[in-house]
Design a protein around this motif. Sequence first.
Motif, PDB file in Angstrom:
ATOM      1  N   LYS A   1     -22.419  26.586  -3.219  1.00  0.00           N
ATOM      2  CA  LYS A   1     -20.925  26.673  -3.716  1.00  0.00           C
ATOM      3  C   LYS A   1     -20.558  26.274  -5.155  1.00  0.00           C
ATOM      4  O   LYS A   1     -19.543  27.034  -5.422  1.00  0.00           O
ATOM      5  CB  LYS A   1     -20.411  25.739  -2.696  1.00  0.00           C
ATOM      6  N   THR A   2     -21.477  25.842  -5.955  1.00  0.00           N
ATOM      7  CA  THR A   2     -20.959  25.608  -7.405  1.00  0.00           C
ATOM      8  C   THR A   2     -20.831  26.994  -7.916  1.00  0.00           C
ATOM      9  O   THR A   2     -20.139  26.981  -9.175  1.00  0.00           O
ATOM     10  CB  THR A   2     -22.209  24.710  -8.136  1.00  0.00           C
ATOM     11  N   HIS A   3     -21.605  28.207  -7.570  1.00  0.00           N
ATOM     12  CA  HIS A   3     -21.390  29.303  -8.203  1.00  0.00           C
ATOM     13  C   HIS A   3     -20.338  30.034  -7.663  1.00  0.00           C
ATOM     14  O   HIS A   3     -20.043  31.372  -8.202  1.00  0.00           O
ATOM     15  CB  HIS A   3     -22.657  29.977  -8.101  1.00  0.00           C
ATOM     16  N   VAL A   4     -19.608  29.706  -6.679  1.00  0.00           N
ATOM     17  CA  VAL A   4     -18.402  30.398  -6.038  1.00  0.00           C
ATOM     18  C   VAL A   4     -17.170  30.007  -6.291  1.00  0.00           C
ATOM     19  O   VAL A   4     -16.876  28.712  -6.251  1.00  0.00           O
ATOM     20  CB  VAL A   4     -18.654  30.684  -4.501  1.00  0.00           C
ATOM     21  N   GLY A   5     -15.995  30.940  -6.573  1.00  0.00           N
ATOM     22  CA  GLY A   5     -14.814  30.569  -6.599  1.00  0.00           C
ATOM     23  C   GLY A   5     -13.863  31.483  -5.553  1.00  0.00           C
ATOM     24  O   GLY A   5     -14.474  32.455  -5.380  1.00  0.00           O
ATOM     25  N   TYR A   6     -13.264  30.775  -4.685  1.00  0.00           N
ATOM     26  CA  TYR A   6     -12.804  31.377  -3.426  1.00  0.00           C
ATOM     27  C   TYR A   6     -11.334  31.125  -3.300  1.00  0.00           C
ATOM     28  O   TYR A   6     -10.724  30.192  -3.348  1.00  0.00           O
ATOM     29  CB  TYR A   6     -13.464  30.973  -2.300  1.00  0.00           C
ATOM     30  N   LEU A   7     -10.532  32.259  -3.270  1.00  0.00           N
ATOM     31  CA  LEU A   7      -8.985  32.190  -2.911  1.00  0.00           C
ATOM     32  C   LEU A   7      -9.024  32.803  -1.384  1.00  0.00           C
ATOM     33  O   LEU A   7      -9.252  34.163  -1.399  1.00  0.00           O
ATOM     34  CB  LEU A   7      -8.642  32.977  -3.868  1.00  0.00           C
ATOM     35  N   PRO A   8      -8.654  32.076  -0.458  1.00  0.00           N
ATOM     36  CA  PRO A   8      -8.434  32.566   0.924  1.00  0.00           C
ATOM     37  C   PRO A   8      -7.337  33.211   1.023  1.00  0.00           C
ATOM     38  O   PRO A   8      -6.639  33.272   0.123  1.00  0.00           O
ATOM     39  CB  PRO A   8      -8.470  31.187   1.982  1.00  0.00           C
ATOM     40  N   GLU A   9      -7.230  33.901   2.295  1.00  0.00           N
ATOM     41  CA  GLU A   9      -5.982  34.555   2.457  1.00  0.00           C
ATOM     42  C   GLU A   9      -4.539  33.805   2.259  1.00  0.00           C
ATOM     43  O   GLU A   9      -3.818  34.010   1.771  1.00  0.00           O
ATOM     44  CB  GLU A   9      -5.961  34.606   4.062  1.00  0.00           C
ATOM     45  N   ARG A  10      -4.581  32.379   2.522  1.00  0.00           N
ATOM     46  CA  ARG A  10      -3.538  31.536   2.198  1.00  0.00           C
ATOM     47  C   ARG A  10      -3.969  30.779   1.223  1.00  0.00           C
ATOM     48  O   ARG A  10      -4.734  29.801   1.255  1.00  0.00           O
ATOM     49  CB  ARG A  10      -2.935  30.915   3.426  1.00  0.00           C
ATOM     50  N   PRO A  11      -3.417  30.591  -0.160  1.00  0.00           N
ATOM     51  CA  PRO A  11      -3.615  29.665  -1.010  1.00  0.00           C
ATOM     52  C   PRO A  11      -3.837  28.362  -0.789  1.00  0.00           C
ATOM     53  O   PRO A  11      -2.784  28.118  -0.117  1.00  0.00           O
ATOM     54  CB  PRO A  11      -2.887  30.028  -2.178  1.00  0.00           C
ATOM     55  N   PRO A  12      -5.201  27.501  -0.962  1.00  0.00           N
ATOM     56  CA  PRO A  12      -5.188  26.342  -0.416  1.00  0.00           C
ATOM     57  C   PRO A  12      -4.272  25.318  -1.425  1.00  0.00           C
ATOM     58  O   PRO A  12      -4.998  24.730  -2.293  1.00  0.00           O
ATOM     59  CB  PRO A  12      -6.569  26.035  -0.486  1.00  0.00           C
ATOM     60  N   LEU A  13      -2.966  25.099  -1.231  1.00  0.00           N
ATOM     61  CA  LEU A  13      -2.407  24.401  -2.210  1.00  0.00           C
ATOM     62  C   LEU A  13      -1.825  23.035  -1.613  1.00  0.00           C
ATOM     63  O   LEU A  13      -1.542  23.088  -0.252  1.00  0.00           O
ATOM     64  CB  LEU A  13      -1.091  25.102  -2.727  1.00  0.00           C
ATOM     65  N   TYR A  14      -1.647  22.216  -2.385  1.00  0.00           N
ATOM     66  CA  TYR A  14      -0.865  21.131  -1.908  1.00  0.00           C
ATOM     67  C   TYR A  14       0.397  20.937  -2.689  1.00  0.00           C
ATOM     68  O   TYR A  14       0.640  20.705  -3.659  1.00  0.00           O
ATOM     69  CB  TYR A  14      -1.421  19.614  -2.603  1.00  0.00           C
ATOM     70  N   PRO A  15       1.528  21.229  -1.696  1.00  0.00           N
ATOM     71  CA  PRO A  15       2.894  21.728  -2.264  1.00  0.00           C
ATOM     72  C   PRO A  15       3.537  20.107  -3.182  1.00  0.00           C
ATOM     73  O   PRO A  15       4.382  20.550  -3.836  1.00  0.00           O
ATOM     74  CB  PRO A  15       3.731  21.806  -1.027  1.00  0.00           C
TER      75      PRO A  15
END
Lengths: 322, 251
Positions: A78-92
């Motif tokens: 996982k250290t080599h991967v950057g992932y943007l899921p369908e819904r961005p995983p944000l803390y509002p």
Amino acid sequence: MSDEVLVSAERVFRFYGQYCAVEDLSLTLRRGEVLGMLGPNGAGKSSTLRMLSGNLAPTAGRININGIDLLDHPKLAKTHVGYLPERPPLYPDMSVDEYLRYCARLHRVPRARIAAALNEVKTRCGLIDAGRRVIGNLSKGYQQRVGIAQALIHSPLIVILDEPTVALDPIQIREIRALIRELGRSHGVILSTHILPEVQAVCDRVQIIHAGRTVFNDTLTGLGERHGSIGLIVAFRAPPAIAELYQLPGVEGVEPLAGGRLRIVHREAKVAEAIVKASVDRGWGLYELAPERTTLEQIFMDLVHREFDTDGVKTNPMRASA
Amino acid sequence: MILTIAGSELRRMFYSPLAWAILAVVLFILGLIFLILVDNYLNVLQPQLVGAPGAPGVTDIVLAPVLFWAGVMMLSVTPLLTMRTFSEERSQGSLTLLTSAPLSITEIVLGKYLALLLFTLVLLGLLTLMPVSLVAGTTLDWGKIAAGFLGLFLLLASFSAAGLFISCQTRTPLIAAVATFGLLLFLVVLYMSGSAQGTASELFIYLSHFGHFLSFLQGLFDSSDVVYYLLFSAAFLILTIRQLDNERLQR
């Protein structure tokens, strides 16, 4: 593009109970390549990307990330991967800077590097002015940019983007596409989309998925050659007999189309010249001449509809999101 | 890594007004209870106890009940603290941030748990101001107070672990809160049914967390009580980790 393989998935299956979301999918991504995953809603794109990012375990099959088995050594891979899921995983409730700094630390970016990484990623994603703003107050487009920034903060080898341009305005879409192209030069990018022009705009290779199966996998340049023959669409004011057209050098077939147009199938590009010349010489009154291109859209519609025909009526499979 | 997660979690807790509201309400009510007990002690009990051999002191009459009430209040307040930990992240989709980072599930769960423990320590830190304020007028049995606070900390740690587990079961924070409250209350009921006449059962008393807390309040430091809380918390943490791991594999 180099030959270095960054991601390879072999015969991956994923079941949700009885429902098979991804069936026998294989995939390779090389360094310097942008791979587009195209498919209608519920085709299994998101499930595939979740598996590649290590968020979902495949029911069967192997996934290798930069030579590391994702299932055996998830932390390392996982250290080599950057992932943007369908819904961005944000803390509002966090500010953009604070959030991105947290992401950097989660991805073990060395403390001394964090400030530089933050700056770089904010410049790339157009977030320089938004650093102090609270994420919850940002517009959807800006939130999407923060989501992309989050996937790039640790400059991963592999960037996986699930519908990255969703909710962006046309200018932002162009910027983000340019960014993806740029990333594709040094890293490997996998993106999913259901927007056909997007694939044509940014991807080197396209993998079309339908009902969990790969139905097409080729480079965009190889596209025209593989699918269908090359044709010309012509229209005459005084159309000649079809037999007369066949006599022109290079013509292999003539089909009448609606509205008095004709489709001329040929092998050589010189045919257009011959038609124009013949039309002038013999007074056919040519008023329309257009090359016919096999667009991705045609292939897409072809493949997806053929599937539907062979399988009979298929209800749209439920979108698998657990 | 655990510390990074815990730090961020704790900070986010204080971004929402919930944590402040909880601290304010809990301390206000416990402060009132403290005041009533001190008043009662000064005006009613002290004159009667003067000269009596082996009479209970301020620590027993004032501080032990305050700590007891703190435990009772936190029974209903802890669910509000723990409800957001996983369920909110899940409904917002932000859990993916943690699960796609190079972290093990254990680190994620322990990070969140540590944040809850730190919050508990903040609360207990503020509570210690009450006995400290008595130092001016009297002498206190600090050993007993320390045992009481340790008991309260362990009790709240077990509440948090249970809350964390239940929060991981649902996407709706409110449901997590209600379910956690139900579970904690159920354990109290176990204690009551265990100590009721006729149906008394040692097992029920052992299982309920309040029974173990009470001995701490009497100043008894029994390692079996400590072990109970450690087991209780560890069990729920392990269940949480298993649950999250399963989610990746199944469904």
